[in-house]
Design a protein around this motif. Structure first.
Motif, mmCIF file in Angstrom:
data_model
loop_
_atom_site.group_PDB
_atom_site.id
_atom_site.type_symbol
_atom_site.label_atom_id
_atom_site.label_comp_id
_atom_site.label_asym_id
_atom_site.label_seq_id
_atom_site.Cartn_x
_atom_site.Cartn_y
_atom_site.Cartn_z
ATOM 1 N N LYS A 183 0.825 -1.206 0.000
ATOM 2 C CA LYS A 183 0.000 0.000 0.000
ATOM 3 C C LYS A 183 0.860 1.258 0.000
ATOM 4 C CE LYS A 183 -3.756 2.396 2.396
ATOM 5 N NZ LYS A 183 -3.101 3.706 2.288
ATOM 6 N N LYS A 201 7.422 6.515 -11.259
ATOM 7 C CA LYS A 201 6.323 6.096 -12.128
ATOM 8 C C LYS A 201 6.583 4.804 -12.890
ATOM 9 C CE LYS A 201 4.560 10.799 -12.793
ATOM 10 N NZ LYS A 201 4.262 11.876 -13.767
ATOM 11 N N ASP A 226 2.219 1.814 -3.458
ATOM 12 C CA ASP A 226 1.141 2.232 -4.348
ATOM 13 C C ASP A 226 0.735 3.681 -4.063
ATOM 14 O OD1 ASP A 226 -0.926 1.494 -6.401
ATOM 15 O OD2 ASP A 226 -2.255 2.066 -4.751
ATOM 16 N N ASP A 227 0.723 4.068 -2.784
ATOM 17 C CA ASP A 227 0.420 5.460 -2.431
ATOM 18 C C ASP A 227 1.453 6.411 -3.032
ATOM 19 O OD1 ASP A 227 -1.787 4.668 -1.013
ATOM 20 O OD2 ASP A 227 -0.854 4.861 0.966
ATOM 21 N N VAL A 250 1.575 10.484 -9.712
ATOM 22 C CA VAL A 250 0.750 10.714 -10.892
ATOM 23 C C VAL A 250 0.065 12.076 -10.823
ATOM 24 C CG1 VAL A 250 -1.305 9.920 -12.128
ATOM 25 C CG2 VAL A 250 0.391 8.270 -11.341
ATOM 26 N N SER A 251 -0.300 12.481 -9.603
ATOM 27 C CA SER A 251 -1.053 13.723 -9.444
ATOM 28 C C SER A 251 -0.213 14.909 -9.004
ATOM 29 C CB SER A 251 -2.181 13.518 -8.431
ATOM 30 O OG SER A 251 -1.654 13.129 -7.166
ATOM 31 N N TYR A 268 3.194 5.918 -5.732
ATOM 32 C CA TYR A 268 2.937 5.971 -7.176
ATOM 33 C C TYR A 268 1.740 6.865 -7.484
ATOM 34 C CZ TYR A 268 1.302 4.581 -11.768
ATOM 35 O OH TYR A 268 0.856 4.600 -13.062
ATOM 36 N N GLN A 269 0.656 6.668 -6.757
ATOM 37 C CA GLN A 269 -0.549 7.463 -7.009
ATOM 38 C C GLN A 269 -0.291 8.946 -6.767
ATOM 39 O OE1 GLN A 269 -3.180 6.291 -8.427
ATOM 40 N NE2 GLN A 269 -2.681 4.112 -8.249
ATOM 41 N N LEU A 270 0.495 9.254 -5.743
ATOM 42 C CA LEU A 270 0.829 10.645 -5.453
ATOM 43 C C LEU A 270 1.673 11.245 -6.576
ATOM 44 C CD1 LEU A 270 0.419 12.790 -3.265
ATOM 45 C CD2 LEU A 270 2.536 11.999 -2.192
#
Length: 268
Positions: A138, A205, A141-142, A148-149, A144-146
């Motif tokens: 997790k 990324k 993944d957090d 992206v934005s 990575y998601q951060l």
């Protein structure tokens, strides 16, 4: 500081920058996140009386190019190690891989066992082998998601602090010592560096999830267990940092050797 040789090898669409320190038994060192081979130069200088130490910048890092950053592949990274090894005139070598470099070394042992005399796998960040895998899967993944934005440079900082599992100045002090050491290092030909923002972006990324979620081929590694040593630094063991646990668990899973010794503080 001893004189070094440097060079560039073109392979699979990118140029890989490398340095060679010393003469003797061939040893190639695979850097972790950040991919800068110079992080190993203090150790290379200590070993150059006995070893021919090859250090290199992984593709999309430091002085190597990033022509095809969307094609990150651990298998390709293992082929890169072999390409650099061949470029310095060697068919086989001892291998040291730190962090994500250790993951690449595992893939190297699986794909090119004849090229590996012995591999030291130092603190591989494999979340599925942590004592609390869900937490670390997790966390990555957090990150990575951060990325992206938001800005990947800020995420890289979050990642660097988060993987240690606690607030500590040890990585900062290590980084300062390395920077001071490298002030003595003369620039070699071809030392054009990638912009740090680009390298951070590719790392977060493209590389991060592939490395941390990697599942090694345990059956293949057991076949080559005599070539494997999993290792942790004494600081990470003492402070119960999660990737030290991973190294010990993988040594048990593959019936390979395990070492916990005082080391240069390396991470990434």
């Amino acid at each position: 500081m001893n004189k070094r040789k440097s060079g560039i090898i073109h392979t699979e669409g990118d140029d890989l920058f490398y340095k060679v320190t010393g003469n003797g038994i061939p040893l190639i060192m695979i850097p972790g996140g950040g991919g800068d081979g110079d992080s190993f130069l203090p150790l290379a200088d200590e070993l150059d009386g006995k070893f021919k130490v090859t250090t290199y910048d992984r593709r999309a890092n430091a002085r190597s190019t990033a022509n095809k950053p969307i094609n990150f592949s651990i298998t390709q990274q293992s082929r890169d190690v072999l390409a650099v090894l061949n470029a310095v005139g060697e068919e086989s070598a001892f291998v040291f891989g730190n962090s994500s470099g250790g993951v690449i070394a595992l893939e190297l042992v699986k794909n090119f066992p004849d090229a590996v005399r012995m591999a030291i796998i130092h603190e591989p960040p494999l979340a599925n082998f942590a004592n609390d895998p869900a937490r670390w899967l997790k966390f990555f993944d957090d990150c990575y998601q951060l990325a992206v934005s938001k800005d990947s440079g800020k995420v890289a900082t979050k990642f660097g602090m988060g993987v240690m599992g606690r607030k500590t100045i040890a990585p900062l002090l290590s980084d300062i010592r390395l920077k001071i050491y490298l002030l003595k290092e003369p620039k070699q030909a071809g030392e054009t560096r990638l912009p740090q923002k680009l390298a951070d972006d590719i790392f977060i990324k493209q590389e991060l999830i592939q490395v941390t979620s990697y599942i090694p081929d345990l059956e293949a590694l057991r076949e080559h267990k005599d070539k494997l040593i999993f290792a942790s630094g004494d600081w990470t063991v003492k402070n119960k940092v999660w990737f030290a646990e991973v190294a010990k668990k993988l040594s048990q899973e593959t019936s390979s050797s395990y070492l916990a010794r005082r080391t240069y503080f390396v991470h990434g």
